[in-house]
Design a protein around this motif. Sequence first.
Motif, short mmCIF file in Angstrom:
data_model
loop_
_atom_site.label_atom_id
_atom_site.label_comp_id
_atom_site.label_asym_id
_atom_site.label_seq_id
_atom_site.Cartn_x
_atom_site.Cartn_y
_atom_site.Cartn_z
N GLN A 155 0.92 -1.33 0.15
CA GLN A 155 0.20 -0.13 0.01
C GLN A 155 0.72 1.21 -0.25
OE1 GLN A 155 -1.49 2.01 3.27
NE2 GLN A 155 0.44 1.53 4.34
N VAL A 156 2.37 1.16 0.18
CA VAL A 156 3.06 2.44 0.17
C VAL A 156 2.86 3.19 -1.05
CG1 VAL A 156 5.64 3.26 -0.06
CG2 VAL A 156 4.70 1.35 1.74
N PRO A 157 3.06 2.90 -2.20
CA PRO A 157 2.77 3.58 -3.60
C PRO A 157 1.45 3.86 -3.73
CG PRO A 157 3.11 1.40 -4.27
CD PRO A 157 3.33 1.50 -2.59
N VAL A 158 0.37 3.51 -2.93
CA VAL A 158 -0.93 3.75 -3.36
C VAL A 158 -1.60 4.62 -2.46
CG1 VAL A 158 -3.50 2.46 -3.29
CG2 VAL A 158 -1.31 1.09 -3.72
N GLY A 174 1.62 -0.88 -7.20
CA GLY A 174 1.60 -0.07 -8.49
C GLY A 174 0.53 -0.53 -9.28
N GLN A 175 0.82 -1.99 -9.52
CA GLN A 175 0.26 -2.48 -10.53
C GLN A 175 -1.40 -2.81 -10.30
OE1 GLN A 175 1.85 -3.20 -13.53
NE2 GLN A 175 -0.03 -3.61 -14.50
N LEU A 176 -1.67 -3.09 -8.89
CA LEU A 176 -2.83 -3.11 -8.54
C LEU A 176 -3.78 -2.02 -8.78
CD1 LEU A 176 -2.94 -4.92 -5.01
CD2 LEU A 176 -4.21 -5.76 -6.89
N VAL A 177 -3.42 -1.00 -8.45
CA VAL A 177 -4.08 0.51 -8.83
C VAL A 177 -4.39 0.47 -10.36
CG1 VAL A 177 -4.17 2.88 -8.86
CG2 VAL A 177 -3.24 1.62 -7.00
N VAL A 178 -3.51 0.40 -11.16
CA VAL A 178 -3.82 0.17 -12.57
C VAL A 178 -4.86 -0.77 -13.04
CG1 VAL A 178 -2.54 -0.33 -14.90
CG2 VAL A 178 -1.52 1.07 -12.99
N LEU A 179 -4.80 -1.84 -12.56
CA LEU A 179 -5.82 -2.99 -12.88
C LEU A 179 -6.84 -3.02 -12.31
CD1 LEU A 179 -3.42 -6.11 -12.59
CD2 LEU A 179 -4.09 -5.12 -14.69
N VAL A 180 -7.03 -2.55 -10.88
CA VAL A 180 -8.58 -2.37 -10.27
C VAL A 180 -8.90 -1.32 -9.52
CG1 VAL A 180 -8.45 -4.96 -9.70
CG2 VAL A 180 -7.44 -3.49 -8.06
N ALA A 182 -8.35 -2.06 -5.02
CA ALA A 182 -6.71 -2.56 -4.27
C ALA A 182 -6.81 -2.59 -2.79
CB ALA A 182 -5.72 -1.29 -4.59
N TYR A 183 -7.48 -1.89 -2.20
CA TYR A 183 -7.37 -1.77 -0.79
C TYR A 183 -8.34 -2.83 -0.22
CZ TYR A 183 -4.85 2.49 0.60
OH TYR A 183 -3.95 3.22 0.90
N PHE A 184 -9.39 -3.28 -0.90
CA PHE A 184 -10.19 -4.53 -0.81
C PHE A 184 -9.48 -5.66 -0.78
CE2 PHE A 184 -14.17 -2.35 -2.46
CZ PHE A 184 -14.28 -1.52 -1.49
N LEU A 185 -8.73 -5.86 -1.84
CA LEU A 185 -7.87 -6.82 -1.97
C LEU A 185 -6.74 -7.09 -0.90
CD1 LEU A 185 -7.22 -6.80 -5.92
CD2 LEU A 185 -8.47 -8.54 -4.40
N ILE A 186 -6.01 -6.02 -0.55
CA ILE A 186 -5.03 -5.96 0.60
C ILE A 186 -5.59 -6.58 1.80
CG2 ILE A 186 -3.57 -4.47 2.04
CD1 ILE A 186 -3.26 -2.65 -0.44
N GLY A 187 -6.95 -6.06 2.27
CA GLY A 187 -7.67 -6.33 3.39
C GLY A 187 -7.91 -7.86 3.24
N ALA A 188 -8.35 -8.48 2.12
CA ALA A 188 -8.71 -9.76 2.10
C ALA A 188 -7.45 -10.51 2.35
CB ALA A 188 -9.43 -10.09 0.58
N ALA A 189 -6.39 -10.22 1.69
CA ALA A 189 -4.89 -11.01 1.80
C ALA A 189 -4.43 -11.00 3.27
CB ALA A 189 -3.91 -10.33 0.93
N GLY A 244 3.13 13.68 -12.45
CA GLY A 244 2.37 12.78 -13.65
C GLY A 244 2.86 11.55 -13.72
N LEU A 245 3.65 10.95 -13.08
CA LEU A 245 4.23 9.56 -13.00
C LEU A 245 3.02 8.66 -12.79
CD1 LEU A 245 7.76 9.67 -11.88
CD2 LEU A 245 7.05 9.79 -14.06
N SER A 246 3.04 7.31 -13.11
CA SER A 246 2.10 6.34 -12.74
C SER A 246 2.46 5.84 -11.43
CB SER A 246 1.86 5.24 -13.89
OG SER A 246 3.34 4.57 -13.91
N THR A 247 1.39 4.91 -10.66
CA THR A 247 1.98 4.33 -9.40
C THR A 247 2.93 3.38 -9.90
OG1 THR A 247 -0.08 2.91 -9.53
CG2 THR A 247 -0.17 4.97 -8.25
N VAL A 248 2.93 2.56 -11.12
CA VAL A 248 3.76 1.53 -11.40
C VAL A 248 5.19 2.32 -11.24
CG1 VAL A 248 4.58 -0.08 -13.09
CG2 VAL A 248 1.95 0.56 -12.81
N SER A 249 5.47 3.38 -11.83
CA SER A 249 6.60 4.02 -11.95
C SER A 249 7.18 4.38 -10.37
CB SER A 249 6.70 5.33 -12.67
OG SER A 249 6.26 5.17 -13.90
N THR A 250 6.55 4.88 -9.42
CA THR A 250 6.93 5.11 -8.14
C THR A 250 7.11 3.63 -7.51
OG1 THR A 250 4.66 5.27 -7.46
CG2 THR A 250 5.77 7.15 -8.09
N GLY A 251 6.37 2.67 -7.57
CA GLY A 251 6.58 1.40 -7.21
C GLY A 251 7.75 0.64 -7.64
#
Length: 390
Positions: free
Chosen positions: A26-29, A153-159, A164-171, A239-246
């Motif tokens: 969740q750091v880059p999110v 970073g990829q989670l945000v792009v995909l869902v 992303a937070y729902f999936l982190i909580g489930a994990a 304006g970078l993507s979360t993938v880039s910061t990740g």
Amino acid sequence: MVKEATVDKWNIFIVMFLISLMMRVQVPVFTPYATMLGASSMIIGVILSVTSFTNLTGNIVAGPMVDRFGKKRFIVIPLFASAVFFVAHGFAADSNDLLLLHGLNGFALAFLIPAALALLSGYAKNSRQQGKNMAIYGILSTISAIFAPLIGGQLVVLVGYENAYFLIGAAIFAIALYTLIFLNDRQPVVIKNETKKSKKTNQTIISPTILLVYLIGFAVMYIHGVIIFEIPYLTVEQGLSTVSTGLLFSYMGLGTLLSLSLMFINRFDPLKRLLFGLFGMSLTIYALILSVFTLPILLLIVGFFFGIVMPAMGAAITNYAGQETYGRAFGYMSAVYSLGMIASSFVTGAIRDIFSPYFVAFLVGMFVTVFVGYKKLQSSQPPQHNTRLI
């Protein structure tokens, strides 16, 4: 019996790796998500500071309770609570909701690491085994530091942010179930006459050397906190993507993994390693201000020195604290880490528009390096006796 102890120990490693992975996902999110909900840099700094404060409070409470009541329960219950709080992040309507949820989550997570480290430390019979266990934990934690930001970073792009937070909580809920079923707390909880023991315990934990170790921990986490705050802001400002910061955080993890793989470093005195690591982090932060190298290379170098510090910190704590006080000692260590994060988050959020947070981090790191180095040098010199001729 030896085989069972080995299985138990590896279950601890698995749980600690999974916890570390999900905490870092969740750091880059968080920062871009908070910005999307209308939070300014100052508000984000306040949220992170409040979270670190609740984490600090939990660390202080956790230490004595872990020593007295056992470790497993203080891993399982906070995991279930954290799963609920992470899922609730996805329902947040504004920055006020994030402040409340992030703060509560910080308090819940405060119990995890002191309990897990205390449980792991109990499986070491000597200093060498302790160093080995801490090195393995460091390597697993670093592997999670490499891959977690990329996953986040990829989670945000995909869902998207909410899912992303729902999936982190489930994990995390799944990790809690695994912990409940497979983790064993075989170490007996010994409760003795507290009056004599607590006096001796407090003297051990507040010894001059351990205070210097905690001071270094504060400075390291201050520098780390500035990086954790500033790098995700590139998503917003450039304006970078979360993938880039990740990916940038992954460079830092790679540097840490590199230093952890140099096993011969563990032969040196932990306090000297701490000083060397902090000094290296401080110089690298200054190089970052001057843009001596590209950002990925500098983060790689910061990660390298961070990897020198973290195992040394665990080794120093176990060297200077008795086994019956591990929970308390690691709890205070985590509290000092939280204090460093509180200070860095608040100061960075307040000054970043008018002054470089990196320069303040450099000053903090260098001041602590010089102070602890001087104290160490002073204590190593033999006392001088005044002699008078009559």
